[in-house]
Write a protein that holds these residues in place. Structure first.
Motif, PDB file in Angstrom:
ATOM      1  N   ALA B  78      49.948 -35.954  40.954  1.00 51.63           N
ATOM      2  CA  ALA B  78      50.307 -35.579  39.592  1.00 51.63           C
ATOM      3  C   ALA B  78      49.586 -34.288  39.217  1.00 51.63           C
ATOM      4  N   ALA B  79      50.272 -33.462  38.448  1.00 51.30           N
ATOM      5  CA  ALA B  79      49.636 -32.245  37.948  1.00 51.30           C
ATOM      6  C   ALA B  79      48.591 -32.641  36.931  1.00 51.30           C
ATOM      7  N   LEU B  80      47.437 -32.034  37.035  1.00 53.92           N
ATOM      8  CA  LEU B  80      46.348 -32.408  36.121  1.00 53.92           C
ATOM      9  C   LEU B  80      45.871 -31.183  35.351  1.00 53.92           C
ATOM     10  N   GLY B  99      39.038 -31.032  40.336  1.00 55.16           N
ATOM     11  CA  GLY B  99      40.379 -31.382  40.813  1.00 55.16           C
ATOM     12  C   GLY B  99      41.511 -31.030  39.874  1.00 55.16           C
ATOM     13  N   ALA B 100      41.164 -30.476  38.715  1.00 49.07           N
ATOM     14  CA  ALA B 100      42.220 -30.090  37.779  1.00 49.07           C
ATOM     15  C   ALA B 100      43.019 -28.919  38.350  1.00 49.07           C
ATOM     16  N   ASP B 101      44.293 -28.906  38.026  1.00 45.57           N
ATOM     17  CA  ASP B 101      45.128 -27.812  38.494  1.00 45.57           C
ATOM     18  C   ASP B 101      45.057 -26.627  37.548  1.00 45.57           C
ATOM     19  N   ASP B 102      44.721 -26.923  36.307  1.00 47.88           N
ATOM     20  CA  ASP B 102      44.612 -25.833  35.351  1.00 47.88           C
ATOM     21  C   ASP B 102      43.704 -26.269  34.226  1.00 47.88           C
TER      22      ASP B 102
END
Lengths: 227, 227
Positions: B78-80, B99-102
């Motif tokens: 999942a996008a985080l 680990g966040a994508d943005d």
DNA sequence: TTTTATTATGCAATCAATATGCCATTACCC
DNA sequence: GGGTAATGGCATATTGATTGCATAATAAAA
């Protein structure tokens, strides 16, 4: 992208020097380029795993450059980050919609840019199974063991990584550059020929003898694929 | 992630309402959740394709939540995205490294958040092969393979690039000059005749035999076009 | 129709990429 | 430290792809 070349289109600044050091400490190699005109050329030669473009310097020509990067077989997977001192919402959205993976405002923090680069890289390389079964080959990542028709095959470290990489995405063609980045990682000190050699040894151990290959196919001018 | 559920952990605000509308207009479904404690539960039930967590509200417990999301097979893709009104560089980096994508600063633009979501989604979904399909021809970029009516056609490197170029913009007429630039690169010195030869061989492999051409049309005095 | 320009194609030479034997170097293990 | 396995990569053979000439075919122009 694991490690690799980061191509930066924009002028050297204090930030970009810091960035270069940071990147190097992480095993990347940074290259700068002054104009977008040579983009295709540069990018075709170096196949960077990431491209950073400074909108301030290249303005509207950036958009067509994004398009080219996305269209070109060699770079469509490269991480693309745009920089701009113009903090306009619409511009940022335009950039993202043009295919950029991220949009960073100037002045930027080199450390943050690196963190963002890595976040993108994570996504690009994600997707790893613990266990792969292809034909009569069985690969167990945890046990670090490979079996063919139930019988264990003794692979060396590199051979294992190589096989795992290829088998993890069956039918996907891996260029030697990709292979080098993902198997050897970091700044790569070994040549394309070395990949050939390891492929040969791997083929031997997998029991390849006849043509066409049963497991690892050579795509002339392109790379290798696991069937 | 193509379309799906977006799970937002944080309180309703004006922005989040706007965001909800935007997401809905794009075919997503947004759900809000008030606490992180039930995260695993909620997320396991709904399997969102994206998760947005507001750091202002959840503070340090966010980090363990990121970890959980990344560890869980159901959600690790999942996008985080993290939100925070604290615009500190170190915090942003911490988020990305967790680990966040943005990482988006508050107040945020819903449109930009959506654009960022989509940018991440592009990367995640690019796992399933990119294909061009024209008539009974199928071009698979990752597999570097072309199929006609399901049957694989063996193309050389140049032939593949050439076909990809023509097919990527159907009906567009490409001059030989353009073709040379895009396929061979800007400063390679091969002649126009060479293009003809490659077109010929490509036609052969595509199974062109009768007139008029079924796939590649010659525009006399101008160039070629893929029908 | 004739002329001229453009494109198609067979073919041979050239060029490029890959496979592989071999050996030097390096890493690893008693 | 000595022995053994693993790795890197050069040199060469082999295989495969590209290039462009020469000529034929075709289209456009006159």
């Amino acid at each position: 992208m694991e490690k690799g070349i980061v191509q930066v289109f924009g002028n050297g600044t204090a930030s970009s020097e810091q960035l270069e050091h940071l990147l190097e400490s992480e095993g990347y190699v940074m290259q700068q380029a002054q104009n977008l005109e040579s983009l295709q050329e540069v990018v075709l030669r170096d196949r960077p795993s990431a491209v950073v473009i400074d909108l301030d310097e290249f303005g509207d020509s950036t958009w067509s450059a994004c398009q080219e990067l996305k269209d070109d077989l060699a770079t469509r997977k490269a991480a693309l980050i745009l920089l701009s001192s113009n903090d306009d919402e619409n511009l940022r959205i335009k950039g993202l919609e043009a295919g950029a993976d991220d949009f960073v405002a100037k002045p930027y923090s080199p450390r943050e840019l690196l963190a963002r680069l890595k976040a993108i890289a994570r996504r690009i390389t994600s997707g790893d199974a613990k266990r792969i079964r292809v034909k009569d080959i069985e690969i167990d990542l945890d046990e670090h063991r490979v079996r063919k028709a139930g019988k264990p095959i003794d692979l060396t470290y590199i051979q294992f990584k190589l096989l795992y990489l290829l088998a993890s995405r069956r039918n996907n063609v891996f260029s030697r550059k990709e292979i080098l980045e993902k198997v050897w990682g970091k700044k790569v000190y070994v040549t394309n020929r070395t990949v050939d050699v390891h492929i040969k040894r791997l083929r031997e151990k997998l029991g390849e003898y006849k043509y066409p290959s049963q497991y690892i196919e050579t795509i002339h001018g392109t790379g290798y694929r696991f069937l």
